[in-house]
Design an enzyme around this catalytic site. Structure first.
Site, PDB file in Angstrom:
ATOM      1  N   ARG A   1       0.820  28.413  73.640  1.00  0.00           N
ATOM      2  CA  ARG A   1       0.569  27.421  74.696  1.00  0.00           C
ATOM      3  C   ARG A   1       1.626  26.339  74.786  1.00  0.00           C
ATOM      4  O   ARG A   1       1.961  25.890  75.876  1.00  0.00           O
ATOM      5  CB  ARG A   1      -0.807  26.770  74.484  1.00  0.00           C
ATOM      6  CG  ARG A   1      -1.959  27.703  74.765  1.00  0.00           C
ATOM      7  CD  ARG A   1      -3.285  26.981  74.532  1.00  0.00           C
ATOM      8  NE  ARG A   1      -4.394  27.913  74.579  1.00  0.00           N
ATOM      9  CZ  ARG A   1      -5.578  27.701  73.992  1.00  0.00           C
ATOM     10  NH1 ARG A   1      -5.790  26.580  73.310  1.00  0.00           N
ATOM     11  NH2 ARG A   1      -6.535  28.581  74.094  1.00  0.00           N
TER      12      ARG A   1
ATOM     13  N   CYS B   1     -10.350  26.010  76.489  1.00  0.00           N
ATOM     14  CA  CYS B   1     -11.504  26.074  77.399  1.00  0.00           C
ATOM     15  C   CYS B   1     -11.904  24.700  77.963  1.00  0.00           C
ATOM     16  O   CYS B   1     -12.055  24.546  79.178  1.00  0.00           O
ATOM     17  CB  CYS B   1     -12.676  26.736  76.699  1.00  0.00           C
ATOM     18  SG  CYS B   1     -13.030  26.079  75.064  1.00  0.00           S
TER      19      CYS B   1
ATOM     20  N   SER C   1     -21.123  29.186  72.214  1.00  0.00           N
ATOM     21  CA  SER C   1     -20.333  30.377  72.549  1.00  0.00           C
ATOM     22  C   SER C   1     -18.835  30.095  72.493  1.00  0.00           C
ATOM     23  O   SER C   1     -18.038  31.030  72.466  1.00  0.00           O
ATOM     24  CB  SER C   1     -20.708  30.904  73.932  1.00  0.00           C
ATOM     25  OG  SER C   1     -20.583  29.876  74.885  1.00  0.00           O
ATOM     26  N   GLY C   2     -18.452  28.831  72.427  1.00  0.00           N
ATOM     27  CA  GLY C   2     -17.048  28.497  72.244  1.00  0.00           C
ATOM     28  C   GLY C   2     -16.520  28.965  70.891  1.00  0.00           C
ATOM     29  O   GLY C   2     -15.319  29.080  70.688  1.00  0.00           O
TER      30      GLY C   2
ATOM     31  N   HIS D   1     -19.548  24.582  78.663  1.00  0.00           N
ATOM     32  CA  HIS D   1     -19.149  23.303  78.092  1.00  0.00           C
ATOM     33  C   HIS D   1     -19.365  22.213  79.145  1.00  0.00           C
ATOM     34  O   HIS D   1     -19.172  22.435  80.343  1.00  0.00           O
ATOM     35  CB  HIS D   1     -17.661  23.313  77.729  1.00  0.00           C
ATOM     36  CG  HIS D   1     -17.324  24.152  76.534  1.00  0.00           C
ATOM     37  ND1 HIS D   1     -18.267  24.733  75.720  1.00  0.00           N
ATOM     38  CD2 HIS D   1     -16.117  24.487  76.004  1.00  0.00           C
ATOM     39  CE1 HIS D   1     -17.653  25.389  74.745  1.00  0.00           C
ATOM     40  NE2 HIS D   1     -16.354  25.269  74.897  1.00  0.00           N
TER      41      HIS D   1
END
Lengths: 335, 335
Positions: free
Chosen positions: B100, B130, B160-161, B243
């Site tokens: 990134r 995310c 779920s992250g 989120h």
């Protein structure tokens, strides 16, 4: 040591029940404890210091002979009985929001402005909003180092903030999820289990909720800082107990993390709980059922030149309500 | 219409599985889909567009003939195979954080900087974090009205992250609470059911976590704004999916709530979801399993002269990961 006659108005609710527990735990010097509630709860038995007490009807004239009445009822009930309580000679320490913004009634967090409690001309002292108490206890040490100009706060508020029915609804919804049953919210606006609800209180014209504006409005009064600015976002989370607050605290002077940590460690009502290398930071499970506000994740803010960002948790039924009210009474009694 | 050969690296994880679903839902023009994972998942069958696909071993040379490889694996796996994927002629769109911050590799949220994706000299494009994607999609419209100088963000991040095992652990712990059984956390640092954990990622010297610094570091690159300042506090909450972010967005010019609402309503990837009188505001339960970022609670900030405070939610497995990667591929294909 002098002993006092104490009444609890709203003794059957979550805060009222906690007040009974906290009075016993803190060895408040009690001569007699009287419990008052609405018709529905009259006759119920409650244990206090090994004795069984019976809940009586909250009614006019019920407060005769009491030194303190601790209010744990609704705004309407607080307003209904306040004059009568005061006329009977008791000091009314009220947890509702009915009197908080009355300029002639002190609004008190004892660690911050206990002296205001002793200046109660009307015989009424107001207990602040739960998130406000927890946040202000956490930032009180910072305010002493350098005056706080503003706070950007996002709350993570437990279901018990909605009263005893809140955690019951969370538990029921968790069971429903596990059993594949339908969920019909009643206490909260929407399902709270496995969800977040960004509304606590009702909406004002400025887009904030009544709950969100309390931190600024009550904070100004408690800190004696009429220029304090607070942006608050209040969110209900699927937690049983203990509110958490993520706060960026803008101060007049630039503070170092070390001086803030030292000040918080030395500040009454706080516990410095900040050792990230060992995964030590405040969490609701760690801070429930006790009276201190845990403060951690203390670091220099990045957006502002003079600001500290932190994370704090405290039990809002206790320090955010019951304990704070009893600490106010403690500030008024002969020691 | 030209059709493409696509591979998914890490096809058995939460994001990989979602990519398969999203490719089908969005009718991505696929000639062949190949699924790759580690030894453990090889041979598993997965349905895609009515056909049964078999997961193959992720290995050197496996990418021959593919146009795109979507990466849904760890940083280590992404680094291991990136060169090999690119040499085989495929464009590698990677969801890990490995590439990134490489100045020669674009970091893309298609609604914001799709043109960067088309300038991928190394054949690699990185998918952002995310929470960063969700927040930036929410504030993109604001940035177009007036350059964003800073963001104060507090996140409420779903289990779920942490991958497919996160919601499983939440579910197991909810069952344990209801059955009075013991809880031993394994995915998260502490119990997450009925709790909050203010740590996502590992701690840096400045007191922020790796996850918290992503919003500033990645945000600067995506928005082409090297001066952007972001204070972020990342908190894990007992939610399955989606989120949520409470954000105060400081801009160069003072914006009105009305112009912000209009801009968000017109902005790609966003859904204005802000009608507080009717209790309409984003919540995880409402925003899960779809691709838009819902934005609500839009109001003038109180602490800053030029700032807007808002609340947004988005499905981080989809828009925060799988969908964003596929949208990057869509930005690169012939239409």
């Amino acid at each position: 040591m002098k002993k006092y006659n104490v009444g609890i108005l709203g003794a059957s609710g979550a805060v009222g029940r906690e007040m009974i527990k906290v009075l016993e735990e803190r060895n408040f010097p009690i001569e007699t404890l009287k419990l008052f509630a609405s018709e529905r709860s009259v006759g119920k038995k409650v244990e206090f210091c090994g004795k069984e007490l019976t809940i009586e009807l909250a009614d006019y004239g019920a407060w005769a002979g009491l030194d303190f009445v601790l209010g744990a009822a609704s705004n309407a009930v607080a307003k209904q009985f306040a004059d009568d309580i005061v006329k009977s000679g008791a000091v009314f320490i009220d947890n509702s929001s009915a009197f908080r913004m009355d300029p002639d009634i002190p609004l008190v967090v004892p660690e911050i402005n206990a002296e205001d409690a002793r200046n109660n001309k009307k015989g009424i002292i107001a207990n602040p909003n739960c998130s406000t108490i927890i946040t202000l206890v956490a930032v009180n040490a910072i305010n002493k180092l350098s005056k706080i100009k503003g706070i950007v706060a996002s709350t993570y508020q437990a279901t018990s903030g909605a009263g005893a029915a809140g955690p019951v609804e969370l538990d029921e919804q968790m069971r429903a999820i596990i059993n594949g049953a339908d969920i019909t919210p009643s206490v909260f606006q929407y399902q709270i289990a496995e969800n977040l609800i960004p509304q606590i209180g009702s909406f004002l014209d400025n887009g904030y909720t009544t709950e969100e504006m309390k931190m600024q409005n009550e904070g100004r009064k408690i800190l004696h800082n009429p220029d304090l600015k607070v942006t608050c976002t209040c969110v209900r989370v699927p937690v049983v107990r203990s509110h958490s607050i993520s706060a960026t605290v803008v101060t007049e002077r630039k503070l170092t993390v070390d001086e803030v940590k030292a000040a918080i460690a030395a500040c009454e009502g706080c516990k410095l709980y900040d050792d990230v290398e060992n995964k030590i930071y405040p969490m609701p499970l760690v801070t429930s059922d006790q009276d201190l506000v845990f403060v951690g994740r203390i670091r220099e803010d990045i957006v502002h030149d003079n600001a500290i960002t932190l994370w704090c948790c405290g039990d809002q039924v206790r320090k955010g309500a019951a304990t704070n009210a009893i600490q106010i009474a403690e500030a008024l009694i002969e020691k």
